[in-house]
Motif scaffolding. Structure first.
Motif, PDB file in Angstrom:
ATOM      1  N   LEU A   1       0.802  -1.216   0.000  1.00  0.00           N
ATOM      2  CA  LEU A   1       0.000   0.000   0.000  1.00  0.00           C
ATOM      3  C   LEU A   1       0.838   1.271   0.000  1.00  0.00           C
ATOM      4  N   GLY A   2       2.015   1.229   0.607  1.00  0.00           N
ATOM      5  CA  GLY A   2       2.848   2.420   0.679  1.00  0.00           C
ATOM      6  C   GLY A   2       4.070   2.177   1.538  1.00  0.00           C
ATOM      7  N   VAL A   3       4.715   3.258   1.937  1.00  0.00           N
ATOM      8  CA  VAL A   3       5.945   3.192   2.723  1.00  0.00           C
ATOM      9  C   VAL A   3       5.741   3.967   4.014  1.00  0.00           C
ATOM     10  N   PHE A   4       6.101   3.338   5.124  1.00  0.00           N
ATOM     11  CA  PHE A   4       6.011   3.975   6.431  1.00  0.00           C
ATOM     12  C   PHE A   4       7.403   4.433   6.845  1.00  0.00           C
ATOM     13  N   VAL A   5       7.543   5.710   7.152  1.00  0.00           N
ATOM     14  CA  VAL A   5       8.830   6.278   7.568  1.00  0.00           C
ATOM     15  C   VAL A   5       8.933   6.142   9.080  1.00  0.00           C
ATOM     16  N   THR A   6       9.973   5.435   9.531  1.00  0.00           N
ATOM     17  CA  THR A   6      10.073   5.093  10.953  1.00  0.00           C
ATOM     18  C   THR A   6      10.435   6.287  11.839  1.00  0.00           C
ATOM     19  N   ARG A   7      10.925   7.378  11.254  1.00  0.00           N
ATOM     20  CA  ARG A   7      11.259   8.532  12.098  1.00  0.00           C
ATOM     21  C   ARG A   7      10.003   9.155  12.727  1.00  0.00           C
ATOM     22  N   LYS A   8       8.847   8.817  12.192  1.00  0.00           N
ATOM     23  CA  LYS A   8       7.607   9.309  12.785  1.00  0.00           C
ATOM     24  C   LYS A   8       7.347   8.689  14.158  1.00  0.00           C
ATOM     25  N   LEU A   9       8.108   7.642  14.496  1.00  0.00           N
ATOM     26  CA  LEU A   9       7.931   6.983  15.784  1.00  0.00           C
ATOM     27  C   LEU A   9       8.871   7.518  16.847  1.00  0.00           C
TER      28      LEU A   9
END
Length: 428
Positions: free
Chosen positions: A248-256
């Motif tokens: 579905l897409g890419v999750f950027v881990t810096r948001k965590l």
């Protein structure tokens, strides 16, 4: 009393020997010049060599066959006239022997060896004289040259193929002065750049089975955050629930970074980034162009016929292909050594997660630029197909909001149903 004409004949013979040597040497100096080499010298050499290369290139543009015919005619005339002049003061047999010796030594061996060693300098110096001689013999030489052009063709510049260029640069690790030689790392980079267009995306991709990804309904609790931290990836693929191949897409881990795991949010509660999808036959050069735009850090590789995701390519994969070596960071070392072995021996248990069905994606028609085939995609994007040609369709996660709404509504419905069951059980 000496004959006064003796010295005249001797001087004429010397002049004929010199002229014969000049024509013979210039044939070597000018006819052996390579057009590509001259252009390289014109653009990159010392100023003196650049000037010489320009003069020789200008002369060769008048026609190599014209130059060749003029020089050969001059050589034939002088070499045939020499025995006639020598015969005026030498006996017939002795004149032939002397003519042969003079031509071989002073008109062939010495001039050709000198001109072969300093061909550019000698050829550039003699350009004005060769031009005058060509004009003098033009009534004879020019028609013959045109006939040769028609029979054997003109001299077109001959370039190197990619394998030839690779071999050429490999030889430059041992040729030339030590300070001018290429080292092995430079040759690897050159070989990688020359071969990148011949490699398809499937040659450098990471198979989708080996890619770490998260489901859209994954709960980001402490356990999941620890798993993400152990993986060490800055971007993680997000797939649909119950379908690992539906990316579905890419999750950027810096948001965590500031996220509190006690909130137990789901992946679908965060914003994702879109990811382009390319055909498996797309060459790596076009993939590099996509990354050069700076928008995307990875692309999906799929087979359009079955709409099947095969793997992913990251910027690091392209860079490794260019330099011809692997780029290792601390996480690569971790995966390649003890941690990876420990994971294989003691895999982390998979926590129970609720299985929720995802709403079916709307079918939007897109046209494949190179093959004009109709395929299904989420979003119609023509910029990629127009610019890169081999990019077949663009899979965007920009429309993923409906997934969040669907999951939220499903959870509310389930909570209502559970509350109704508990109420019904109490009443009964």
């Amino acid at each position: 009393m000496e004959d006064p004409s003796l010295w005249l004949h001797v001087c004429i013979s010397a002049v004929l020997v010199l002229l014969c040597g000049a024509f013979s040497g210039l044939t070597i100096a000018l006819m052996t010049q390579d057009d590509i080499y001259l252009r390289v010298i014109e653009l990159s050499a010392e100023p003196a060599d650049q000037h010489n290369a320009k003069k020789v290139i200008a002369l060769l543009k008048r026609g190599k066959h014209w130059i060749l015919v003029a020089l050969l005619l001059g050589n034939a005339i002088t070499s045939e006239a020499l025995p006639v002049v020598l015969d005026q003061f030498l006996d017939g047999g002795l004149a032939v022997l002397a003519s042969t010796a003079l031509v071989v030594i002073f008109s062939d061996v010495i001039p050709q060896s000198v001109c072969a060693r300093h061909s550019l300098t000698v050829g550039a110096y003699m350009v004005p004289y060769v031009s005058i001689f060509m004009n003098m013999l033009a009534p004879i030489a020019w028609p013959i040259a045109k006939l040769l052009d028609a029979l054997v063709g003109d001299h077109d510049p001959t370039g190197f193929t990619r394998p030839g260029l690779k071999a050429l640069f490999s030889l430059h690790t041992v040729l030339g002065k030590p300070e001018d030689r290429l080292n092995s790392d430079e040759v690897k980079i050159i070989h990688g750049a020359l071969g990148i267009i011949d490699k398809s995306a499937t040659r450098i991709m990471t198979p989708i089975e080996d890619v770490y990804s998260l489901s859209a309904d994954t709960v980001l609790d402490e356990y999941t955050i620890d798993r993400i931290r152990i993986q060490g990836y800055s971007r993680i693929l997000v797939h649909a629930p119950n379908n690992r191949l539906d990316i579905l897409g890419v999750f950027v881990t810096r948001k965590l970074v500031r996220y509190n795991p006690k909130l137990c949010k789901r992946v679908c509660d965060f914003d994702w980034s879109p990811i382009p999808t390319i055909h498996s036959r797309t060459n790596c050069l076009n993939v590099l162009k996509i990354f050069q735009e700076g928008t995307y850090h990875m692309v999906l590789v799929s087979q359009k016929e079955r709409n099947l995701v095969l793997g992913i390519i990251t910027r690091e994969d392209i860079l490794e292909e260019l330099i011809g070596e692997d780029i290792l960071d601390e996480f690569d070392c971790m995966h390649d050594r003890a941690t990876l072995l420990a994971r294989q021996l003691n895999p982390l248990p998979t926590p129970p997660t609720p299985t929720e069905k995802i709403i079916e994606k709307p079918s939007i028609i897109a046209i494949s630029a190179p093959e004009s085939e109709v395929i299904n995609a989420w979003v119609r994007e023509t910029s990629f197909s127009q610019q890169y040609g081999s990019v077949d369709y663009f899979n965007s996660a920009a429309q993923w909001k409906y997934i969040q709404n669907y999951l939220a509504q499903t959870r509310k419905r389930q909570q209502s149903e559970n509350a109704g069951r508990r109420t019904y059980g109490t009443l009964s």
